[in-house]
Design an enzyme around this catalytic site. Structure first.
Site, mmCIF file in Angstrom:
data_model
loop_
_atom_site.group_PDB
_atom_site.id
_atom_site.type_symbol
_atom_site.label_atom_id
_atom_site.label_comp_id
_atom_site.label_asym_id
_atom_site.label_seq_id
_atom_site.Cartn_x
_atom_site.Cartn_y
_atom_site.Cartn_z
ATOM 1 N N SER A 300 0.812 -1.204 0.000
ATOM 2 C CA SER A 300 0.000 0.000 0.000
ATOM 3 C C SER A 300 0.857 1.271 0.000
ATOM 4 O O SER A 300 1.544 1.551 -0.986
ATOM 5 C CB SER A 300 -0.952 -0.038 1.207
ATOM 6 O OG SER A 300 -1.900 0.991 1.148
ATOM 7 N N ASP A 311 10.081 5.454 -10.189
ATOM 8 C CA ASP A 311 9.660 6.034 -11.462
ATOM 9 C C ASP A 311 10.284 7.398 -11.710
ATOM 10 O O ASP A 311 10.594 7.757 -12.852
ATOM 11 C CB ASP A 311 8.134 6.165 -11.504
ATOM 12 C CG ASP A 311 7.450 4.859 -11.880
ATOM 13 O OD1 ASP A 311 8.160 3.854 -12.082
ATOM 14 O OD2 ASP A 311 6.200 4.840 -11.946
ATOM 15 N N LYS A 325 -0.729 -4.152 -3.174
ATOM 16 C CA LYS A 325 -2.014 -3.644 -2.665
ATOM 17 C C LYS A 325 -2.140 -2.183 -3.090
ATOM 18 O O LYS A 325 -1.591 -1.294 -2.481
ATOM 19 C CB LYS A 325 -2.053 -3.780 -1.136
ATOM 20 C CG LYS A 325 -3.162 -2.992 -0.437
ATOM 21 C CD LYS A 325 -4.541 -3.547 -0.747
ATOM 22 C CE LYS A 325 -5.597 -2.925 0.169
ATOM 23 N NZ LYS A 325 -5.846 -1.497 -0.066
#
Length: 440
Positions: A300, A311, A325
């Site tokens: 999460s 990224d 998740k």
């Protein structure tokens, strides 16, 4: 039952009338309106089918369940078949949720999720009863006391594991690499967690451990970085076995390290649920080389932080693939005592990729364990054998025993401790290389 039959017949009649009206409307209105009418007719036909099946089950099912019981079971089945996190909460489940969010309760100290329809430990929280009992990320919970978890919802499982402090519970787990199920006896306790703590490694590396994302995580990490700003040349952010928490804290923590770009976006069926969170230059406090440690217990909010930093090319991610998740749930009351928990959106990282059921793959994959040292060959005197075996039994493997480290040294991680945690050791080596490159 006669009344029920009349209700069904009446409902079907209503559907027939509605279909007839819809047919006459089709002749008069344009195509978009006809489509809407068709959808409405289909909805009414489906409701009629449901009512008919309900009547049949009520009349002939061997258990003789009431209409209320059948409706509750229908709702549970519908929600649980949407995804692993959506569920219908009856009064007991809803009260349990309120207790969890508003009151004090006893628990085990684990976060669980559904993976391949199996109740799986996302991560034990450090220092809690589950952690001390040896529960590990990736363990599959087969039984809670004598009850099988097969077909059990997450909320039902959590409700069974929660209880009064100092009360016992037995859970049976299946662990990868272990042939037989393991029965674990645990005593529940009040769960209190140190969400953020720091250590230094050598003279110039700051180690920051975040165990969960509570409401003070970002501010605590910010204070730690500023406190060590003059000496630190690199930072290791440890998110292993961190099951997540508050989204805003994940965003704010990431924002400490990046000054521009999208951190995470939330996209749902309704445009009103779409939100994009961006980095702000004013919130960024450091550009030091950064390594983030993750494993299958990172979920999460942990995945949002590690995935965004990956990224945005801001950090090197080291460890093992994360849990996966990446969905958003909301609780919607339907009565004063009942509610539905529904997945309304999914999280997307800056590159547009999703976390849900995929997770974050590390840049450098390192399996948990100890650093191999060939000097430590098994050459031991008989008089020392018992002591050696006792020390072997105490080894946890995979990562540093934080409870022990906290008790013995609250400021540094030693070279000896690094040899017990190969993922951290690899992270330290990478940070040292990044420091050298940045200094050139």
């Amino acid at each position: 039952m006669k009344n029920t039959k009349m209700m069904v017949v009446g409902f079907v009649s209503a559907v027939a009338i509605s279909v007839a009206l819809s047919t006459s409307l089709l002749a008069k209105n344009n195509v978009p309106e006809a489509t809407e009418a068709s959808v409405e007719a289909s909805r009414l036909q489906s409701l009629a089918k449901f009512t008919k099946v309900l009547g049949i089950v009520e009349q002939y099912n061997v258990d003789g369940l009431s209409v209320d019981q059948l409706i509750d079971k229908s709702l549970q089945g519908m929600l649980s078949n949407l995804d692993a996190h959506s569920t219908y909460m009856d009064k007991k489940s809803y009260d349990n949720l309120k207790t969890q969010t508003d009151g004090e309760f006893g628990g085990l100290g684990i976060t669980v999720g559904m993976r391949d329809n199996a109740l799986t430990v996302i991560a034990p929280i450090e220092g809690t009863p589950a952690d001390k009992a040896g529960i590990k990320a990736g363990d599959i919970i087969l039984k809670i006391n004598a009850k099988s978890t097969l077909s059990m919802t997450i909320d039902d499982a959590v409700g069974l594991m929660r209880g009064a402090p100092k009360t016992p519970i037995d859970i049976t787990i299946v662990r990868k690499g272990v042939a037989d199920p393991i029965k674990v006896h645990i005593i529940r306790d009040i769960i209190t967690v140190e969400s953020v703590y720091t250590r230094t490694i050598g003279a110039d590396i700051l180690y920051v451990r975040v165990t969960s994302f509570d409401k003070k995580v970002a501010s605590d990490v910010k204070k730690a970085i500023k406190k060590h700003a003059t000496k630190s040349k690199g930072i290791i952010l440890d998110l292993r076995n961190n099951p997540g928490g508050l989204l805003d804290q994940a965003v704010e923590l990431t924002d400490l390290f990046v000054n521009e770009g999208i951190i995470v976006s939330q996209k749902g069926r309704n445009k009103a649920d779409d939100v994009t969170y961006k980095a702000t230059k004013s919130a960024t406090i450091t550009d030091l080389p950064l390594v983030v440690l993750v494993n299958e217990g990172s979920a999460s909010a942990s995945e949002i932080v590690s995935g965004a930093l990956q990224d945005l090319k801001r950090a090197v991610i080291v460890g093992e693939k994360t849990f996966g998740k990446g969905s958003v749930q909301v609780v919607m009351p339907i009565t004063e005592s009942e509610a539905v928990k529904l997945t309304i959106a999914r999280y997307y990282l800056p590159s547009g990729r999703t976390i849900q059921a995929v997770g974050v793959a590390p840049d450098i994959e390192v399996v948990a364990g100890e650093v191999k040292n060939h000097d430590k060959s098994f050459n031991i005197k008989e008089s020392d054998l018992k002591k050696h075996l006792e020390s072997e039994l105490e080894k946890e493997g995979g990562m540093i025993d934080v409870t022990e480290v906290n008790a013995t040294n609250k400021t540094v991680i030693t070279t000896e401790q690094l040899t017990k945690d190969i993922q951290l050791k690899e992270g330290v080596d990478i940070i040292k290389a990044l420091i050298i490159v940045k200094g050139k």
